[in-house]
Structures are given as C-alpha cells and as structure tokens.
Design an enzyme around this catalytic site. Sequence first.
Site, PDB file in Angstrom:
ATOM      1  CG  PHE A 139      79.584  30.581  20.490  1.00 51.78           C
ATOM      2  CD1 PHE A 139      80.686  30.258  19.676  1.00 51.78           C
ATOM      3  CD2 PHE A 139      78.193  30.453  19.948  1.00 51.78           C
ATOM      4  CE1 PHE A 139      80.456  30.255  18.309  1.00 51.78           C
ATOM      5  CE2 PHE A 139      78.007  30.345  18.660  1.00 51.78           C
ATOM      6  CZ  PHE A 139      79.095  30.387  17.835  1.00 51.78           C
ATOM      7  CD  GLN A 252      68.641  30.855  19.576  1.00 56.86           C
ATOM      8  OE1 GLN A 252      69.123  30.287  18.999  1.00 56.86           O
ATOM      9  NE2 GLN A 252      68.926  30.888  20.860  1.00 56.86           N
ATOM     10  CG  HIS A 254      71.725  34.186  15.215  1.00 57.63           C
ATOM     11  ND1 HIS A 254      72.712  35.096  15.006  1.00 57.63           N
ATOM     12  CD2 HIS A 254      72.476  33.124  15.729  1.00 57.63           C
ATOM     13  CE1 HIS A 254      73.626  34.880  15.374  1.00 57.63           C
ATOM     14  NE2 HIS A 254      73.712  33.497  15.649  1.00 57.63           N
ATOM     15  CG  LEU A 264      73.998  32.848  11.104  1.00 54.16           C
ATOM     16  CD1 LEU A 264      72.800  33.497  12.121  1.00 54.16           C
ATOM     17  CD2 LEU A 264      74.347  31.450  12.190  1.00 54.16           C
ATOM     18  CD  GLU A 267      76.324  33.564  20.056  1.00 54.93           C
ATOM     19  OE1 GLU A 267      74.890  33.347  19.591  1.00 54.93           O
ATOM     20  OE2 GLU A 267      76.808  33.192  21.126  1.00 54.93           O
ATOM     21  NE  ARG A 298      72.955  32.305  19.155  1.00 52.00           N
ATOM     22  CZ  ARG A 298      73.354  31.091  18.340  1.00 52.00           C
ATOM     23  NH1 ARG A 298      72.151  30.200  18.093  1.00 52.00           N
ATOM     24  NH2 ARG A 298      74.406  30.783  17.982  1.00 52.00           N
ATOM     25  CG  HIS A 365      69.359  30.859  14.437  1.00 49.86           C
ATOM     26  ND1 HIS A 365      70.011  30.646  13.187  1.00 49.86           N
ATOM     27  CD2 HIS A 365      70.021  30.172  15.237  1.00 49.86           C
ATOM     28  CE1 HIS A 365      71.257  29.930  13.421  1.00 49.86           C
ATOM     29  NE2 HIS A 365      71.239  29.766  14.829  1.00 49.86           N
ATOM     30  NE  ARG A 407      70.265  26.506  19.099  1.00 53.70           N
ATOM     31  CZ  ARG A 407      71.202  26.746  18.443  1.00 53.70           C
ATOM     32  NH1 ARG A 407      72.491  26.414  18.681  1.00 53.70           N
ATOM     33  NH2 ARG A 407      71.229  27.734  17.339  1.00 53.70           N
TER      34      ARG A 407
HETATM   35  C1  LIG Z   1      72.760  29.344   9.575  1.00 50.43           C
HETATM   36  C2  LIG Z   1      72.703  28.559  10.944  1.00 50.43           C
HETATM   37  C3  LIG Z   1      73.771  28.132  11.671  1.00 50.43           C
HETATM   38  C4  LIG Z   1      74.235  27.362  12.607  1.00 50.43           C
HETATM   39  N1  LIG Z   1      75.071  27.153  13.389  1.00 50.43           N
HETATM   40  C5  LIG Z   1      75.196  26.546  14.515  1.00 50.43           C
HETATM   41  C6  LIG Z   1      76.395  26.462  15.478  1.00 50.43           C
HETATM   42  O1  LIG Z   1      77.517  26.933  15.143  1.00 50.43           O
HETATM   43  N2  LIG Z   1      76.457  25.627  16.466  1.00 50.43           N
HETATM   44  C7  LIG Z   1      75.231  24.924  16.816  1.00 50.43           C
HETATM   45  O2  LIG Z   1      75.509  24.053  17.619  1.00 50.43           O
HETATM   46  N3  LIG Z   1      74.245  25.070  15.890  1.00 50.43           N
HETATM   47  C8  LIG Z   1      73.975  25.773  15.049  1.00 50.43           C
HETATM   48  N4  LIG Z   1      72.961  25.899  13.983  1.00 50.43           N
HETATM   49  C9  LIG Z   1      71.684  25.021  14.557  1.00 50.43           C
HETATM   50  C10 LIG Z   1      72.071  23.517  14.087  1.00 50.43           C
HETATM   51  O3  LIG Z   1      72.872  23.711  12.759  1.00 50.43           O
HETATM   52  C11 LIG Z   1      70.768  22.705  13.692  1.00 50.43           C
HETATM   53  O4  LIG Z   1      69.988  22.928  15.166  1.00 50.43           O
HETATM   54  C12 LIG Z   1      71.143  21.464  13.698  1.00 50.43           C
HETATM   55  O5  LIG Z   1      72.354  21.064  12.711  1.00 50.43           O
HETATM   56  C13 LIG Z   1      70.026  20.249  13.196  1.00 50.43           C
HETATM   57  O6  LIG Z   1      70.325  19.125  13.110  1.00 50.43           O
HETATM   58  P1  LIG Z   1      69.314  18.060  12.531  1.00 50.43           P
HETATM   59  O7  LIG Z   1      70.092  16.880  12.349  1.00 50.43           O
HETATM   60  O8  LIG Z   1      68.268  18.276  13.520  1.00 50.43           O
HETATM   61  O9  LIG Z   1      68.638  18.608  11.412  1.00 50.43           O
HETATM   62  P2  LIG Z   1      69.021  18.871   9.718  1.00 50.43           P
HETATM   63  O10 LIG Z   1      70.450  19.037   9.729  1.00 50.43           O
HETATM   64  O11 LIG Z   1      68.369  20.346   9.395  1.00 50.43           O
HETATM   65  O12 LIG Z   1      68.511  17.973   8.799  1.00 50.43           O
HETATM   66  C14 LIG Z   1      67.142  17.606   8.983  1.00 50.43           C
HETATM   67  C15 LIG Z   1      67.072  16.460   7.633  1.00 50.43           C
HETATM   68  O13 LIG Z   1      65.646  16.279   7.770  1.00 50.43           O
HETATM   69  C16 LIG Z   1      65.398  15.980   6.365  1.00 50.43           C
HETATM   70  N5  LIG Z   1      63.727  16.102   6.077  1.00 50.43           N
HETATM   71  C17 LIG Z   1      63.418  17.051   6.615  1.00 50.43           C
HETATM   72  N6  LIG Z   1      61.890  17.054   6.280  1.00 50.43           N
HETATM   73  C18 LIG Z   1      61.871  15.866   5.834  1.00 50.43           C
HETATM   74  C19 LIG Z   1      60.930  15.130   4.947  1.00 50.43           C
HETATM   75  N7  LIG Z   1      59.432  15.577   5.008  1.00 50.43           N
HETATM   76  N8  LIG Z   1      61.180  14.145   4.159  1.00 50.43           N
HETATM   77  C20 LIG Z   1      62.270  13.664   4.015  1.00 50.43           C
HETATM   78  N9  LIG Z   1      63.388  14.306   5.007  1.00 50.43           N
HETATM   79  C21 LIG Z   1      63.299  15.334   5.491  1.00 50.43           C
HETATM   80  C22 LIG Z   1      66.367  16.947   5.588  1.00 50.43           C
HETATM   81  O14 LIG Z   1      66.457  16.505   4.130  1.00 50.43           O
HETATM   82  C23 LIG Z   1      67.587  16.767   6.257  1.00 50.43           C
HETATM   83  O15 LIG Z   1      68.524  15.704   5.964  1.00 50.43           O
HETATM   84  C24 LIG Z   1      72.948  26.552  13.190  1.00 50.43           C
HETATM   85  C25 LIG Z   1      71.901  26.846  12.413  1.00 50.43           C
HETATM   86  C26 LIG Z   1      71.576  27.725  11.212  1.00 50.43           C
HETATM   87  C27 LIG Z   1      70.377  27.970  10.592  1.00 50.43           C
END
Ligand SMILES: Cc1cc2nc3c(=O)[nH]c(=O)nc-3n(C[C@H](O)[C@H](O)[C@H](O)COP(=O)(O)OP(=O)(O)OC[C@H]3O[C@@H](n4cnc5c(N)ncnc54)[C@H](O)[C@@H]3O)c2cc1C
Lengths: 600, 266
Positions: A139, A252, A254, A264, A267, A298, A365, A407
């Site tokens: 990566f 960031q 992407h 997306l 990567e 990135r 992203h 990141r």
């Molecule tokens: C398309 C894509 C591909 C990616 N690929 C990678 C990868 O290959 N490797 C990597 O390391 N990272 C990757 N990332 C980044 C990574 O996926 C995220 O940074 C990470 O999953 C975030 O996890 P989280 O638990 O913080 O939030 P999330 O998984 O986004 O969860 C947020 C939660 O909060 C809840 N929520 C939000 N607001 C409220 C509210 N007001 N009230 C109640 N609930 C709420 C939502 O319902 C959800 O359950 C990618 C991101 C994207 C966009």
Amino acid sequence: MSDPIVHDIVIVGAGLAGSWAAMVAAREGITNIGVLSKVHPLRSHSGAAQGGIAAALNNVRPVEGTGPRGPLEQIPADGEPVDSPDLHMFDTIKGSDWLGDQDKIHVLVNDAVDILYEYEHMGCVFSRTADGRINQRRFGGHSAPRANFAADWTGHVLLHTIHEQCLKHGVNFYSEWYVLELIVEDGITRGVVAMDILTGELHTINAKAVMFATGGYGRAWKITSNATANTGDGVAVAYNAGVPLMDMEFVQFHPTGIYKHGILMSEACRGEGGYLRNGNGERFMENYAPDKMELAPRDLVSRSEQTEIDQGRGAGDDKQGIYLDLTHLGREKILQRLPQVREIAMNFLGVDIIDEPAKIQPTAHYSMGGIPTDVNGQVIRNAEGEPFTGFFAAGECACVSVHGANRLGTNSLLEASVFGRRTGYEMARFIEGGAKLHPITNPDPTKKQRERIERVMDKHNDSQAGRIAPIAEALKWNMTDNCGIFRNEEKLEKGLARIHELKGDFTKARVMDQSRRFNTDVLMALETENLLTFSEVVVAGALARTESRGAHSRTDHQKRDDTDWLKHTLAHKSENGEPVLSYKDVCIDWEKYPPQERKY
Amino acid sequence: MTQTVTVKIKRYNPDTDKKPYWKDYTIELTEDKTVLDALEEIKANQDGSLTFRRSCRHAICGSCAMMVNRRNTLVCTTPLKAVVNDGGLFAAKNTVTIEPLPYLPIIKDLVVDRSAFWEQYQAVKPWLMPPDVVPEKEYRMSQEEVEAMEQAETCIMCGACYSSCPVVAGNKNYLGPHAMLKTFLRVMDPRDQVPEERLDMIANANGAFRCHQVVNCIDACPKGLNPAKAIATLGKMSLRSGRIKGERAERMKKLIADAEAASSTN
Ligand SMILES: Cc1cc2nc3c(=O)[nH]c(=O)nc-3n(C[C@H](O)[C@H](O)[C@H](O)COP(=O)(O)OP(=O)(O)OC[C@H]3O[C@@H](n4cnc5c(N)ncnc54)[C@H](O)[C@@H]3O)c2cc1C
Ligand code: FES
C-alpha cells in the site's frame, strides 16, 4: 416528558471503533451498554473499506531483486522478517508529515499485530498465502507489504465479524437512532439527546460514560468516496457542546475515485501494480515520485493528478479525468484480488478493468481531524490535555492524532480497531472504578432539539422559506472549489464568506416532509446544519495555517514551515458561534524521529 | 437531445394513507445517473417526503435493496438507463417502477421493516465458536478453504433473498436464506468447533427442510450468491451425519438433488 433511558455506557456509532469498544466493555463485565447508530450497525461505513488493514505480520516479502513494484512471496519458516512495528512507525510518521504524535503512533503500531490475530481468531476470513497465513499486499507510503486483506472487501469482513461478537456478548443496539446533542452540565458529560428515526420521537439517554464513534466527515465535499451517513455529526455535536476540534483542516483526497461519482477504486489497485496515466497515456508519476511512483502516499499522488488535470493533460472530453490502468495485471489476479472494484467500474463506467483502463479523479476520502483524545479514548478539553470527564471518542471522528497531516492507507481500519478496543477497556475501568451517574438537572433536556426540528418543519411563515437541499449542494461545491486539494488565501476567504451566507440561508429554510415517521427530510436538514458547522472550522483552520503540510496544500505558502506550524490546531466554539483557534504541541522524539524532508 | 423518464414510485405512509399508491415523477435521463441518483434527485427537487434507505452507494452496505421493475435490485449501482424500458412487455415506454421489497411490513414508502430478518440472523448464532485454546498467531487455512466460504462471507444482508422467498412470506418462523447462508459460512469454517450443533439448529422444519428450493433467492441476490445451494448442502450434510431418517430422508435427498440441478445452471 418520558423518563430518561439509563445506561452505564452509551456509544454513538457502530462501525469498527464503536463496536470494538462495546464488545470489549461487555466482555469486561459491563452489562448495561447501549449502542446507537443512525444506520443499522452492519450498514456502517467501515464495511465499505476495501483494501486492507495494516500490521507488520511478516507473512510475505518482495521477491529479491525485482524492485519496489515487483512480485511478493511468502516468507519461509526460517526467513528473515522484512517488517517491524518500528518500520511501520517510521512510515506512519513520515506519512503524517511529522504532524502525528509519535507517542500515539507507537501505540498504534504496537497493538497492530495483536489486533489482527484477534480478528482472525474471532472469525475474519482473510485471504491466504500458499502456506495458509494471512495474505498481505503493498500500500502507498508503506515500505513493506503490510496491508492484510480479504480480497477487496476487507472492511466488510471486519465489520461483520465484530458485530457478531457484539451480539454474542449481549450488547444492546438502538438501530436507526440519531444523536443530536451531547448533554454536558458543569463540565461533566451526562448523556445524549437522540431521535428514534422510526417514530420521530426524541429521547434523553443518561449515562456514566458517553463515547462518540461517529466516523468521518467527507460528505462536505461534492466528489467524495464517503457513505451518505458520513456527515460529521459527531464532530459537530461535540463542538456544539464545548469540545474543541483538532486539526480539522487536514482532509485526505484519495487519488482514485470513480470519475464524477467519487466511489472508491481501492488503493489496492495500485498496491497490486496498477498504473496511473494522464490523457496522453503517460505514466506521469515518474515526474513526481520517481522511486515510489503510484505507490507514493495519497496526498502526493492526488496533487500530482490534479496538477496534470490543471495543466491540461487530463483525460476525457472535459479533461478532468485520469486513467487507472490495470489491464497488465491479468484476468486471474483481478478476479481474485479486486473483484469488487471490477464490479464498481462496470456499474459506474461500463468498463471491464480486465480489458480497459478506468477513468478516475481525486475524491474527498478521509478526515484526519476530529475530537482530540488520548490513547485510551479519553477526550481532552485543551492543549494541556485535561480530560473532558465522562466523554470518550475513537475512530475517524476522533483525532488521537496518529495520521497527522496525511493518513497512510490501511492505517485507519487499524486505528478504529486499536483505539476502539482501548476505549472499551478504558470505559470499563472508568465504570468499575466507581464512576457516578450524574443526573441531568435540566428539566426539559430535549427542548432545544425539539425547537430546532419544529423550526425546520414549520409550515407557516414560509413566504421566504428556501429549501435545504440546495444549501447542502452549494456547500459541497464551495468546499470542493475553495477548500479542496489546492488552497490559497483568496479561495479560503471566499469559502468562509460563502459558509456564512449559507448558514444565513439555513435559518430560513424548511423541509417538505411534515410527518413524524421515518422523516429523512428532517434528518438531512440536521445533517446539513452539522456540515455547515464543522466546515466553518475546516476552512478557518486552513486559512490560518500558512504552510503546506501533508494533505493541506497552500499554493501561496508552498513549503512546510516547522518553525511556526509544527503544531496541532484546536478550534473552540466561541460565544458568537465562530471558531477560536489555539494550538497544541506535537509529540516528537527528537532523537529518534526528528522532522525530515518528506521525499518519495 | 434530452430524454425524460417517468419514475413510478409506490408511496405509503401508514400513519396517513389507507393503502399504498403509485405516484409518477418525471426526470431527465443522463448517461451516468443511477437509480439511486434518480431517487435523490426527486427527493431534493420535487418531493422531500419521498423516503428510502441508502448509505454506501456501491453495493456493499445492503441498505438500498428494493424492487425496480419488479426485480430485487440494489439501486445504488444500477444505471438508470439500464432499467428504462426494461419493465417487461406491458410496461409503458420510458418508464421505471420502484417499489419496496415485497412481503415485508412497510415502514414508509421504500423503507421496509427487516426486524424479523435480523431476529432470524441472530437466532442462528452467527458468530464463530473457536476452540478454547487459540494459536499464538493465525489459524492456518488454505486459500481454497477461504474461497469456499466467500460465497457466504460476501453476503451484505440486504434482505433481497429473504423478501423474495415464498416460504418466508408464508411462515414467519422459517429461518430464511440469509440466516442459513450464515450458518453455511460457519459450518464451512475449519476454525468453528460446533458445526454439528449448527446443523442441528437448521436441520428442522423451520430451517433447511422448510426450503422448497423455489430458488427465487438465487435470482434475487444482487451479489450473485447462491443461498439455495448452501441450504441444500447443509441439508445434505445433516442427512449424511445421520440426523434425518426414513421418509424425510428420502424426501430430503430428492430436494437436494433438485436443488443441485437447479443451481448448477447458475
Ligand atoms: C470507500 C472507503 C474505503 C476505505 N478503505 C479503507 C481501507 O482499505 N483501509 C483502511 O484502513 N481504511 C479505509 N477506509 C477508511 C475507514 O474505512 C474508516 O476510517 C473507518 O472505517 C472508520 O470507522 P469508524 O468506526 O470510525 O466509523 P464508521 O464505520 O463510519 O461508523 C460510524 C458510525 O457512526 C454512526 N453515526 C454517525 N453519526 C451518528 C449520529 N448522529 N447518531 C447516531 N449514529 C451516528 C453511524 O451510523 C455508524 O454506525 C476507507 C474509507 C472509505 C470511504
Ligand atoms: S447504498 Fe449500500 S448497498 Fe446500495
């Protein structure tokens, strides 16, 4: 007024960060945990992650003598390791452009290997090497192959696994509940105000500990890879409650979002050996990062693409695209390693990446900034690191900060997992250490939010009422045009002025849906208000930071300025609603990892 | 030359409407619009009360399954132009119909109540049950074993299979294809220690033996998975392990053979 719902721990967000915390706290014996999520937990954005999760497992290595993009092979039983947490640490520090806190990064990389094995033991189905170990790929910005993956649906596999574990440990979920307010009285966190989306009713939830794990804020930009739920609610709600936001200007972009859609293309496409070509068919990365080429980090690749586009060498009719060329990888590799990406390109572009390059463009992203915390998820209230009692945060909405100004791919699934898990332990300790339930003294805690909703639903007085949707649309274009990959004073000033205008428009806008039940029109209004709130912080921070560092690139201040800007931005909401900026030192080990020029 | 499309959407708010009704909207057809884009556009510009679920926009979160031209579809990845005039022989020209998933209670418009679906999913204990002593590092597993599980691992729980199943429609105690696909995943997983217990959970009249192999689920699955085959395989496994005897065993054998014939054409 119904009685408040009471929990020991309330977690907002059921992605990897929130689910880890819930699972761990439950496993530690806290039985009364409520997890709220505005979408069903399995719809959380973590499930959309594709490429991989970082950890120096040392399962594969580059075939000797084939160069940085050559093939990989499994490391034999007696083989020398090629990777280590130290190397992972250095890559992350360098990727962060020295804005990441090195003590925090140390924790991230040292928990990494263990958390990978825990995932595997809980049932994650990772792709495998020939001898049955977890497979790894390259990566960008990582100097060893340390992206552990499950084809290109890594996030899906991790999220389903951790959600299953939450069910196993009896965690209560409030699915499709939307949090509107963090209740803080006398500096102590006491709970949240949330809406049950199904009924439209507001509820007060009183808890000893509240954790935000609400994910990123990429929806403030027009072209974005983010799910529609990623509207930065958590950061906006925390900010409104008096919590400072840290480093919000670092967003960031992407390099490979689907042209015009932003969806997306992982990567992993480049990790597996894909090329980027401009409209003339040239592999332009040789002019920007001759060593790493497409596998530079990135920020650098996105800037390079944008430069090609700005200088007229883009692809397509309007010359706003770039080509991602995977045709040389061959059918078999694409089917085994990038099946989802292939499907995406077919659906959105009508292109089979086995035979043809896909048109892509940089896309908003990942949110490096957020709610400042220590390594155990404890939210801090100022530069001195004083705790915000009872309030915790982890995952993309938090800013620990391990990613600094940029990141590295695969480090954020890791971050959400590592710090989600640590926050779970910390909250369990907090509860078991005798944390008190501080009652909510406000006799009508939902009043403020009720009024907010009544205002946007108000049918009367609509002689001059505008609509919400155009405001959101205008904001997204504003952020893309004025606070995108390349920034400068003029654009940022303009961007800020426009946000003030849109905030004004918002006070006059109304929704169309007048029903209580599952009112997504009201939800979008509340989300739009949140987008406006934190976007102001993003632009204000970017305007003040007169340097270029990582993803924050100022055409009028092109150099990194360590003398004046080797520091984190903290933004507090002032009395009149505008952000007040202050700064916090970056934790650096000056002996071991002093700032260097960042070259790839 | 711009072409316009009539989007016919089934609307229903149980609080105010006696029954569901169709409402027509007109939008422009462009090259890169998806069906979800069409819904978003209608909501933003024409009718803010139109209600639907969506999140990831690329077929991985499972929110946006609904019926487009009477087929179960993830609207986020379906190009609008692909479904215009695809509504069958008797559909009007330049028209697309959008309805909620069938058989499930409607919460509002295109949003359905999947609570029974989630209950069944939870009922099969979807989590892995590994041995007490785990290896220091990862379990060794072959890529072939991984690929055998992929068919079940990539299920996004959108509910399309479930809502297309006539057995589900007729019997709310039936576990449903999604829950049994999950069971299949765990039974196939070499790390799981209780495959027998899992077979017991599904080898009964509310599980594998209730499946009539109508195989709607295969057609409905927007991810191209094959729950019917997984169910048949589970049935077969439990037969082999001697759980089912006599007449029922004979019937099961026939069902499995039929299912395999049906699914091998897919
Ligand atoms: C398309 C894509 C591909 C990616 N690929 C990678 C990868 O290959 N490797 C990597 O390391 N990272 C990757 N990332 C980044 C990574 O996926 C995220 O940074 C990470 O999953 C975030 O996890 P989280 O638990 O913080 O939030 P999330 O998984 O986004 O969860 C947020 C939660 O909060 C809840 N929520 C939000 N607001 C409220 C509210 N007001 N009230 C109640 N609930 C709420 C939502 O319902 C959800 O359950 C990618 C991101 C994207 C966009
Ligand atoms: S929006 Fe996620 S599957 Fe369609």
